[in-house]
Write an enzyme that holds these catalytic residues in place. Structure first.
Site, PDB file in Angstrom:
ATOM      1  N   GLU A 152      41.753  27.581  34.455  1.00  0.00           N
ATOM      2  CA  GLU A 152      42.024  29.021  34.483  1.00  0.00           C
ATOM      3  C   GLU A 152      41.955  29.604  33.081  1.00  0.00           C
ATOM      4  OE1 GLU A 152      45.714  32.043  35.687  1.00  0.00           O
ATOM      5  OE2 GLU A 152      45.956  29.873  35.838  1.00  0.00           O
ATOM      6  N   HIS A 173      44.096  33.458  41.526  1.00  0.00           N
ATOM      7  CA  HIS A 173      45.482  33.851  41.351  1.00  0.00           C
ATOM      8  C   HIS A 173      45.487  35.371  41.404  1.00  0.00           C
ATOM      9  CE1 HIS A 173      47.738  30.207  39.407  1.00  0.00           C
ATOM     10  NE2 HIS A 173      47.380  30.015  40.660  1.00  0.00           N
ATOM     11  N   ASP A 229      42.052  34.545  37.694  1.00  0.00           N
ATOM     12  CA  ASP A 229      43.278  35.340  37.758  1.00  0.00           C
ATOM     13  C   ASP A 229      42.896  36.767  37.396  1.00  0.00           C
ATOM     14  OD1 ASP A 229      45.656  36.749  36.792  1.00  0.00           O
ATOM     15  OD2 ASP A 229      46.695  34.834  36.950  1.00  0.00           O
ATOM     16  N   HIS A 281      43.691  38.281  33.981  1.00  0.00           N
ATOM     17  CA  HIS A 281      43.333  37.541  32.777  1.00  0.00           C
ATOM     18  C   HIS A 281      42.028  38.002  32.146  1.00  0.00           C
ATOM     19  CE1 HIS A 281      46.067  33.765  33.303  1.00  0.00           C
ATOM     20  NE2 HIS A 281      46.732  34.906  33.371  1.00  0.00           N
ATOM     21  N   TRP A 307      46.189  25.684  33.317  1.00  0.00           N
ATOM     22  CA  TRP A 307      46.196  26.828  32.403  1.00  0.00           C
ATOM     23  C   TRP A 307      47.056  26.464  31.208  1.00  0.00           C
ATOM     24  CZ3 TRP A 307      50.328  29.697  30.493  1.00  0.00           C
ATOM     25  CH2 TRP A 307      49.968  30.754  29.646  1.00  0.00           C
ATOM     26  N   ASP A 340      47.893  41.608  31.308  1.00  0.00           N
ATOM     27  CA  ASP A 340      48.347  40.606  32.270  1.00  0.00           C
ATOM     28  C   ASP A 340      49.857  40.693  32.446  1.00  0.00           C
ATOM     29  OD1 ASP A 340      48.358  38.372  33.954  1.00  0.00           O
ATOM     30  OD2 ASP A 340      48.757  37.031  32.287  1.00  0.00           O
ATOM     31  N   ASP A 377      50.190  35.138  42.104  1.00  0.00           N
ATOM     32  CA  ASP A 377      50.811  34.818  40.809  1.00  0.00           C
ATOM     33  C   ASP A 377      51.332  36.103  40.172  1.00  0.00           C
ATOM     34  OD1 ASP A 377      51.648  33.829  38.413  1.00  0.00           O
ATOM     35  OD2 ASP A 377      49.674  33.269  37.667  1.00  0.00           O
ATOM     36  N   LYS A 409      41.895  32.916  30.212  1.00  0.00           N
ATOM     37  CA  LYS A 409      42.664  34.117  29.914  1.00  0.00           C
ATOM     38  C   LYS A 409      42.060  34.776  28.681  1.00  0.00           C
ATOM     39  CE  LYS A 409      47.449  35.741  29.750  1.00  0.00           C
ATOM     40  NZ  LYS A 409      48.864  35.345  29.838  1.00  0.00           N
ATOM     41  N   ASP A 461      51.506  40.881  35.386  1.00  0.00           N
ATOM     42  CA  ASP A 461      51.988  40.189  36.583  1.00  0.00           C
ATOM     43  C   ASP A 461      52.888  41.051  37.450  1.00  0.00           C
ATOM     44  OD1 ASP A 461      50.872  37.411  36.476  1.00  0.00           O
ATOM     45  OD2 ASP A 461      51.796  37.463  34.516  1.00  0.00           O
TER      46      ASP A 461
END
Length: 416
Positions: free
Chosen positions: A225, A285, A258, A261, A185, A293, A325, A227, A295
């Site tokens: 990955e 993820h 992810d 993302h 990424w 995003d 993640d 985004k 997290d």
């Protein structure tokens, strides 16, 4: 002595054709790759004080790990509270450099800088280690770009880092006797509207080709990955979903999804079966986005459960590689680790104990009325009683907070 609630739950599930014992046995064998970077707010062991490259943590809860000893101790404590099979997910920025600190840059990292992590994983009897080259929080990023940089010296530096990461991962995989997922990424992009959208992607394609030239296919599973956007790159992301899915298909490598993302109205649960139609393996993820995003710590929510359902109902347990993640610095970090991993396991348990074959039959027959009613009945199944039994068999306590709080009072408070 048999638990009455569990025995009652088994009988209820049996009426739906569900073998609870089989489900519990499957659950304990599904590996979840747990990320090391929750423990120190993604700073790594290179001496960084701040993050750059679209990465940000918020909060200042006490007890952040400040060195490898503290990070190892906290990780071990968190893993001791997690049921099921686990892997360790490492970033290259967690290299243990020792005498090389200040002398060896990321493009020259070697397996020896991660041997202590391998020994640590073996001590904890983990299922394996996954690895990520770190393309952020480094002075060699030029204008926020790495593999797509128009500056050839910068681009080549990051290509060397990518190649070094694949070599390290191959040796880690061999040492652990389990292939390492290597996820690429990059934060590359532009804050405002770019004048050229194609050239950065062509440079990224060239860089990826150079990184992946001759990697060890036995011990390394490469993934890319995407985004949708990031901090400081709101208008244009080089590594978009369309770019990486086409690149992965062309190169025969893995796409990593992810679930933070994408646009908030997109669902990774729907993307999993779409990719399974074309790919032998899909990587995840798992995070919890709140409007973007962000997290957040993974909790047991509808989308997490739907992600688990798509893995289970499509017989893809051996095809979908699950990694976590997220990073929250506003709460106890060990609690964050443990809660997220347990939430993922709960979602998998729910998915493993649903009558997917029967629901598929009803869909194929066009019997959507009965399907709707069955789905609503399934929501009432006593999965919590199964979870309680699972924790007992895993020798874990459902109330892990008291143990986490005791560790905080004894260990974490001393770091203030």
């Amino acid at each position: 002595m048999k638990d009455e609630r569990f025995e009652s739950a088994k009988k209820i599930y049996a009426k739906f054709g569900i073998d609870v014992e089989s489900a519990l046995n499957k659950l304990k064998e599904i590996p979840v790759s747990v990320h090391c970077w929750q423990g120190d707010d993604v700073l790594g062991l290179e001496g960084a004080k701040t993050l750059t490259g679209g990465i940000q943590t918020t909060g200042s809860y006490l007890g952040k790990a400040r060195n490898k000893e503290e990070l190892f101790a906290d990780t071990e404590k968190a893993f001791s509270l997690m049921p099921g099979k686990k892997r360790l997910n490492l970033h290259a920025s967690y290299a243990i450099l020792g005498r090389d600190t200040g002398k060896t840059d990321r493009d020259a990292y070697e397996f020896r800088h991660f041997e202590e992590w391998v020994a640590f994983a073996e001590k904890l009897k983990l299922d394996g280690i996954d690895f990520n080259p770190t393309f952020f929080a480094h002075p060699r990023m030029k204008d926020g770009l790495t593999l797509s940089s128009p500056d050839e010296e910068t681009r080549k530096f990051w290509v060397r880092h990518g190649r070094a990461s694949l070599e390290i991962a191959a040796k880690i995989g061999k040492a652990m006797n389990s292939p390492a997922l290597v996820n690429i990424w990059i934060p590359d992009g532009y804050k405002d509207i770019p004048a050229d959208r194609l050239s950065p992607r062509l440079r990224l394609k060239k860089s990826l080709d150079e990184i992946l030239d001759g990697y060890d296919e036995k011990w390394v599973i490469p993934a890319v990955e995407s985004k949708v956007f990031g901090i400081g790159v709101e208008s244009y992301t080089v590594g978009s979903n369309e770019f990486y899915q086409n690149y992965a298909a062309q190169r025969g490598i893995c796409c990593l999804l992810d679930n933070g993302h994408y646009h908030p109205t997109e669902f990774v649960s729907d993307k999993i079966p779409a990719l399974l139609a074309f790919y032998d393996k899909v990587a995840l993820h798992v995070t919890r986005p709140v409007r973007w995003d962000s997290d957040h710590v993974v909790l047991l929510e509808d989308e997490l459960t739907e992600i688990a359902r798509e893995i289970v109902r499509n017989d893809a347990i051996d095809k979908v590689m699950i990694g976590l993640d997220y990073f929250d610095a506003s709460i106890n970090r060990i609690a964050a680790w443990t809660t997220g991993q347990r939430s993922m396991q709960k979602a998998l348990l729910i998915a493993l104990t649903e009558p997917h074959a029967e629901m598929k039959r009803l869909q194929d027959e066009g019997n959507f009325t009965e399907l709707m009613i069955l789905r609503e009945r399934v929501k009432q199944l006593p999965w919590a009683d199964l979870w309680h039994e699972y924790l007992l068999r895993q020798k874990k306590d459902d109330d892990c907070y008291s143990e986490i709080k005791a560790y905080e009072n004894k260990i974490l408070k001393e770091r203030a």
